[in-house]
Design a protein around this motif. Structure first.
Motif, mmCIF file in Angstrom:
data_model
loop_
_atom_site.group_PDB
_atom_site.id
_atom_site.type_symbol
_atom_site.label_atom_id
_atom_site.label_comp_id
_atom_site.label_asym_id
_atom_site.label_seq_id
_atom_site.Cartn_x
_atom_site.Cartn_y
_atom_site.Cartn_z
ATOM 1 N N TYR A 25 -25.570 -18.899 -82.873
ATOM 2 C CA TYR A 25 -25.743 -20.345 -83.020
ATOM 3 C C TYR A 25 -26.793 -20.663 -84.080
ATOM 4 O O TYR A 25 -26.579 -21.497 -84.965
ATOM 5 C CB TYR A 25 -26.138 -20.964 -81.687
ATOM 6 C CG TYR A 25 -26.610 -22.392 -81.806
ATOM 7 C CD1 TYR A 25 -25.719 -23.418 -82.089
ATOM 8 C CD2 TYR A 25 -27.961 -22.712 -81.665
ATOM 9 C CE1 TYR A 25 -26.148 -24.728 -82.221
ATOM 10 C CE2 TYR A 25 -28.399 -24.017 -81.799
ATOM 11 C CZ TYR A 25 -27.487 -25.020 -82.071
ATOM 12 O OH TYR A 25 -27.920 -26.312 -82.215
ATOM 13 N N THR A 29 -26.950 -22.619 -87.780
ATOM 14 C CA THR A 29 -27.766 -23.832 -87.907
ATOM 15 C C THR A 29 -28.779 -23.733 -89.038
ATOM 16 O O THR A 29 -29.025 -24.715 -89.742
ATOM 17 C CB THR A 29 -28.501 -24.127 -86.582
ATOM 18 O OG1 THR A 29 -27.543 -24.223 -85.524
ATOM 19 C CG2 THR A 29 -29.276 -25.434 -86.660
ATOM 20 N N ASP A 72 -21.184 -27.407 -87.792
ATOM 21 C CA ASP A 72 -22.321 -26.627 -88.300
ATOM 22 C C ASP A 72 -23.098 -27.431 -89.338
ATOM 23 O O ASP A 72 -24.338 -27.455 -89.315
ATOM 24 C CB ASP A 72 -21.831 -25.310 -88.910
ATOM 25 C CG ASP A 72 -21.231 -24.364 -87.870
ATOM 26 O OD1 ASP A 72 -21.535 -24.545 -86.679
ATOM 27 O OD2 ASP A 72 -20.458 -23.465 -88.260
ATOM 28 N N ASP A 75 -24.859 -30.440 -87.518
ATOM 29 C CA ASP A 75 -26.048 -30.015 -86.763
ATOM 30 C C ASP A 75 -27.206 -29.655 -87.667
ATOM 31 O O ASP A 75 -28.371 -29.807 -87.284
ATOM 32 C CB ASP A 75 -25.708 -28.810 -85.878
ATOM 33 C CG ASP A 75 -24.819 -29.179 -84.696
ATOM 34 O OD1 ASP A 75 -24.649 -30.392 -84.450
ATOM 35 O OD2 ASP A 75 -24.291 -28.265 -84.037
ATOM 36 N N SER A 76 -26.898 -29.168 -88.873
ATOM 37 C CA SER A 76 -27.957 -28.709 -89.768
ATOM 38 C C SER A 76 -28.626 -29.855 -90.528
ATOM 39 O O SER A 76 -29.718 -29.680 -91.061
ATOM 40 C CB SER A 76 -27.411 -27.695 -90.777
ATOM 41 O OG SER A 76 -26.593 -28.337 -91.744
ATOM 42 N N SER A 93 -31.936 -26.075 -92.112
ATOM 43 C CA SER A 93 -31.308 -25.310 -93.188
ATOM 44 C C SER A 93 -32.240 -25.119 -94.377
ATOM 45 O O SER A 93 -31.991 -24.263 -95.234
ATOM 46 C CB SER A 93 -30.019 -25.996 -93.645
ATOM 47 O OG SER A 93 -30.258 -27.342 -94.000
#
Length: 325
Positions: A25, A29, A72, A75-76, A93
Motif C-alpha cells: 500500500y 502511495t 493510487d 490517494d497520493s 509522493s
C-alpha cells in the motif's frame, strides 16, 4: 449500473493486517513518480474514483486496473479527509525526492556551521509544510501549536548538530558525517510529540474487537507516538547512515578530490535510492489498527473491559500513519 465489480475503495486492496500488505500500500502511495502526474491527470483520477464510489457508470474502456491506478494517484495527491488537492511538496509522493535533496545536502555540507544551520532549517521547514498539509481535517491542529513544534524541532536539531560538530572535530571523518543523522533523530523526538500533544494530554480512543468504545487512554497514545518516532528515525537511518559510509569511502579513495563537483549529486542519488525503499517500508512497520494489552492500560479502561463478556485481553486504537498528523 456500472460494468465494473464493486469493491470498497476506502480500504486498501492489500491485507493491512500483514506487513507485506501494508508495504504494498505505501509503495504505491509514496511512489515518487506520482509527483509528475499533471493536474489534468489528477483531476481525471479524482473523477474516476468519486464516480466509482458513487456507483455511477464509467466509460466501458475503463477497467478495474484503471480504477486502482486512479485511486493510487488520488490517494497520493488529495487529502484523505477533506478531499482537497495538497500542495506538491506536502504530498507523500514528494517525500522521497524532497528528502533526497535535503538529506544529500546535509550529508555534503556538514562541516560548515552556516551550512549546518541552513540545511537543518530547510529540513525542519519542509517537515512543517508536510505537517501542515497533512493535518487532520476533523481536528485541525492550531497554527500556534504547529509554529511551536517547528521552532522547538529546529532549535533541537541545530543545538544537536552544532554541539556534536564541535565535539567531533578531532574524531574520524565518518563520525562527523553521522552528525546530521543525530540532529534529525533529536528533532523527530521533539517534533512528533509536540504535534500530538492533544493526544498525550487527553488520550486516544481504545475499543475492543467489536468496536465497543472503552474510553480514552493516555498510555495507548504514548505507545502510538513512540512507534511513530521510531518509524521516522528508522526511515532516515539507511540514507543518513549508509550514505556517509559510502561517501567516506569515496573520499578516502580520492574521488571527491578528483571530481570536486561530485559530492552533492552522488550523495543525493544515494539518499534517493535508500529513501525509495526505506520510506514505504518504515511507514508499513506498524498497523494503523494498533493493539495493546489491557493489563498495560489505566484502571478505568481495565474496569470497562472487565464488564464485557468475555472480557478482552487486548484492545485496539487507531495508529495514524506517518503522513497524517
Amino acid at each position: 449500473m456500472s460494468h465494473l465489480p464493486r469493491v470498497n475503495l476506502d480500504e486498501p486492496r492489500w491485507d493491512q493486517n500483514t506487513y507485506i500488505g501494508r508495504a504494498k500500500y505505501f509503495f504505491t502511495t509514496v511512489n515518487p513518480l506520482n509527483v509528475f502526474a499533471s493536474s489534468k491527470t489528477l483531476e481525471n483520477s479524482k473523477n474516476i474514483v468519486l464516480k466509482y464510489k458513487a456507483g455511477e457508470e464509467l466509460p466501458k474502456s475503463i477497467t478495474m486496473a484503471d480504477v486502482y491506478r486512479a485511486k493510487d494517484l488520488y490517494d497520493s495527491a488529495f487529502h484523505p479527509e477533506t478531499g482537497e488537492k495538497m500542495i506538491l511538496i506536502g504530498r507523500m509522493s514528494a517525500q522521497v525526492p524532497m528528502n533526497m535533496i535535503i538529506t544529500g545536502c546535509m550529508m555534503t555540507f556538514y562541516k560548515s556551521t552556516p551550512a549546518v544551520v541552513f540545511w537543518q532549517w530547510v529540513n525542519q521547514s519542509f517537515n512543517a509544510v508536510v505537517n501542515y498539509t497533512n493535518r487532520s481535517g476533523s481536528s485541525s491542529i492550531p497554527v500556534d501549536q504547529l509554529a511551536k513544534s517547528y521552532v522547538l524541532a529546529t532549535g533541537g536539531a541545530l543545538v544537536t548538530a552544532i554541539s556534536l560538530n564541535r565535539m567531533v572535530t578531532k574524531a574520524p571523518s565518518l563520525i562527523g558525517r553521522l552528525v546530521p543523522f543525530a540532529a534529525v533523530a533529536a528533532a523527530n523526538c521533539i517534533n512528533i510529540p509536540m504535534m500530538r500533544m492533544k493526544e498525550l494530554k487527553e488520550g486516544v480512543t481504545v475499543f475492543d474487537e467489536n468496536n465497543n468504545k472503552l474510553g480514552e487512554s493516555k498510555i495507548a497514545a504514548q505507545t502510538g507516538i513512540a512507534a511513530v518516532v521510531f518509524s521516522r528515525i528508522l526511515m532516515a537511518t539507511p540514507s543518513m547512515v549508509m550514505t556517509p559510509v559510502v561517501g567516506n569511502m569515496l573520499d578516502r579513495k580520492g574521488v571527491f578530490r578528483r571530481y570536486p563537483w561530485s559530492p552533492a549529486p552522488i550523495q543525493m542519488l544515494l539518499c534517493g535510492f535508500f529513501l525509495t525503499f526505506a520510506t514505504p517500508m518504515a511507514c508499513a512497520l506498524f498497523s494503523q489498527r494498533a493493539q495493546i494489552s489491557v493489563s498495560r492500560l489505566e484502571d478505568t479502561i481495565k474496569k470497562e473491559a472487565e464488564e464485557l463478556k468475555p472480557p478482552p485481553t487486548v484492545v485496539y486504537f487507531k495508529q495514524r500513519p506517518l503522513n497524517t498528523i
